[in-house]
Write a protein that holds these residues in place. Structure first.
Motif, mmCIF file in Angstrom:
data_model
loop_
_atom_site.group_PDB
_atom_site.id
_atom_site.type_symbol
_atom_site.label_atom_id
_atom_site.label_comp_id
_atom_site.label_asym_id
_atom_site.label_seq_id
_atom_site.Cartn_x
_atom_site.Cartn_y
_atom_site.Cartn_z
ATOM 1 N N UNK A 164 0.783 -1.209 0.067
ATOM 2 C CA UNK A 164 0.116 -0.018 0.067
ATOM 3 C C UNK A 164 0.657 1.096 -0.021
ATOM 4 N N UNK A 194 1.942 1.912 -3.326
ATOM 5 C CA UNK A 194 0.994 2.545 -4.170
ATOM 6 C C UNK A 194 0.807 3.885 -4.034
ATOM 7 N N UNK A 203 12.950 -1.292 -8.945
ATOM 8 C CA UNK A 203 12.513 -2.606 -9.400
ATOM 9 C C UNK A 203 13.847 -3.053 -10.122
ATOM 10 N N UNK A 215 -2.831 -5.503 3.619
ATOM 11 C CA UNK A 215 -3.754 -5.218 2.477
ATOM 12 C C UNK A 215 -5.150 -5.455 2.675
ATOM 13 N N UNK A 230 -7.693 -2.336 -6.672
ATOM 14 C CA UNK A 230 -6.178 -1.525 -6.896
ATOM 15 C C UNK A 230 -5.150 -2.645 -7.206
ATOM 16 N N UNK A 231 -4.221 -2.144 -8.104
ATOM 17 C CA UNK A 231 -3.228 -3.088 -8.569
ATOM 18 C C UNK A 231 -2.037 -2.262 -8.923
ATOM 19 N N UNK A 232 -0.999 -3.160 -8.711
ATOM 20 C CA UNK A 232 0.411 -2.788 -8.679
ATOM 21 C C UNK A 232 0.763 -3.769 -9.709
ATOM 22 N N UNK A 233 1.736 -3.164 -10.890
ATOM 23 C CA UNK A 233 2.390 -4.197 -11.501
ATOM 24 C C UNK A 233 3.867 -3.796 -11.446
ATOM 25 N N UNK A 234 4.671 -5.174 -11.675
ATOM 26 C CA UNK A 234 6.275 -4.480 -11.649
ATOM 27 C C UNK A 234 6.837 -5.923 -12.248
ATOM 28 N N UNK A 286 6.240 -10.921 -15.021
ATOM 29 C CA UNK A 286 5.273 -9.768 -15.104
ATOM 30 C C UNK A 286 4.574 -10.147 -13.620
ATOM 31 N N UNK A 344 -0.347 -7.076 -8.646
ATOM 32 C CA UNK A 344 -0.654 -7.331 -7.341
ATOM 33 C C UNK A 344 -2.220 -6.767 -7.308
ATOM 34 N N UNK A 379 -5.784 -6.143 -5.412
ATOM 35 C CA UNK A 379 -6.782 -6.222 -4.206
ATOM 36 C C UNK A 379 -8.240 -5.719 -4.605
#
Lengths: 241, 241
Positions: A82, A85, A237, B117, B179-183, B204, B207, B209
């Motif tokens: 979080x 984010x 990253x 989360x 929500x999402x996070x990409x890394x 890839x 994440x 939620x």
DNA sequence: TGAATTTGGTTGTATATACAAGTTGATCGG
DNA sequence: CCGATCAACTTGTATATACAACCAAATTCA
């Protein structure tokens, strides 16, 4: 080393490693002593040293690769997503890139991928722009964008203020929707040249499609050097080394 | 037991124990075979049998007491877990991927990241599922999902129309937000095993939620092999070489 | 009977060893 | 210059063994 009496041997080694990590004596992503080295240093068997490393790995303090070694994990994996984010939002808000340079602007026959994305016919002309984004005097991101010519009037009417990729994209047209796909790739030749990175360095590629009421406006590849990608100095990253 | 070739011995024993627990052949709080008994039964050393028991204990499937024995844990209602399994089967039937395989389904002590989360307390039990998604007979994506047990009623009450992973996630609950996070990451051991990729292949990771009106419902890691990632059969991004 | 002790079984820790699997870098040959 | 091969090293799996710590039930003894 006798820590407290009755201290288990593997726990002693864990404590030692943890102290090194916490004091940053062993920095992030640095390689730490091997199982055999620790075993020798603490005068225990390899399996005992191994157990210490193993448990710390399960706790996210270390990561290990067979045939290579054990490394200090980044605190990212331990801290809350979080938080990350929020950082990302903040960056989006403030403008992450200091500088952006337009290196190419032409009309191209539409590649198949772009044709599909924009709903154009194959090889129909599209506007192509290539922009390098900098951060701290370093090339960070290469943006390859294809614009639907039918939407160009809107596009050209804009007064470009290239602050953030998001703003840049938003300026093209009032977005009614935006798709994106993010993935890890190895850089192509173009990306390598502009970002000045080796071919072996994994990159983060974001593919974004934007829409206005009239239809698909643009399609863009945003490719960032993995090793340079940072968010507010917190999130890095970094695939390796 | 004729488990697949190449199966690690301790994994074979883990599978065996898990099957006994999931089918309730070994009921809750019942005592299960000792390390020595398992070692004899599977013709392995005690340390190997021990490892299986150990890992299952860490995962919350068992609990053990020195001098006494090993027992089946999971005070969580087995029925709920089974119902979730049915959902997974449904995905398999209708889903976007040609095949999806549920490789693990347990109740776990909540990891720190997940606790944050989902707004749960640390180490509170959460439902954990691990699903491998296939495309063209190739493992494409590994999904690790944590579900808030308190939201399970909502979770199960849904009428699922499972087409794509996104729909699958959306179906969990009427989303008030996601929500999402990409890394870009390098694969962990679990991912490597299930997707059958080398440790060096960038992946890839998404994440995500999901929320219902009642609060955070689930938290998931979706990790895809970078070289295999396709979009709708049109866009293929392939890292070259 | 009741308390102390023994005994057998269980998990926990630790060692020594062996080989498998994987990565890296040097070396060699074309 | 490039590719193949090899050597050194690292982590992963597995075995066999030993003893420590602990518990429970049986046994012994007052």
């Amino acid at each position: 080393m006798d820590n407290s009496v009755g201290q288990k041997k593997f726990a002693t080694i864990k404590d030692y490693i943890l102290s090194q990590v916490e004091t940053a004596a062993w920095p992030e992503h640095s390689r730490i002593p091997s199982e055999n080295e620790l075993a020798t240093q603490f005068a225990v068997s390899r399996m005992t040293a191994r157990r210490a490393l193993q448990e710390l790995t399960e706790q996210g303090v270390l990561y290990r690769t067979q045939g290579v070694g054990s490394f200090v994990a980044s605190p990212k994996s331990q801290s809350s997503l979080l938080e990350i984010r929020n950082i990302a939002d903040e960056i989006q808000r403030r403008g992450h890139f200091h500088k952006a340079e337009l290196v190419q602007l032409t009309s191209l026959p539409c590649p198949a991928v772009v044709a599909t994305a924009l709903g154009l016919s194959r090889n129909a002309p599209v506007f192509f722009s290539l922009i390098v984004h900098y951060e701290n005097q370093q090339p960070l991101q290469l943006e390859a964008r294809y614009v639907n010519p039918e939407q160009v009037p809107d596009y050209l009417a804009q007064d470009f203020v290239l602050q953030t990729p998001h703003e840049y994209l938003s300026a093209v047209a009032p977005l009614t929707d935006a798709e994106h796909i993010v993935e890890a790739v190895l850089p192509d030749e173009l990306t390598r040249q502009h970002l000045k990175i080796p071919a072996s360095e994994p990159c983060l590629r974001l593919t974004r499609r934007t829409f206005s009421r009239g239809g698909a406006v643009s399609f863009a590849y945003l490719t960032s050097a993995g090793s340079r990608y940072r968010l507010g100095g917190h999130l890095t990253i970094q695939p390796k080394t």
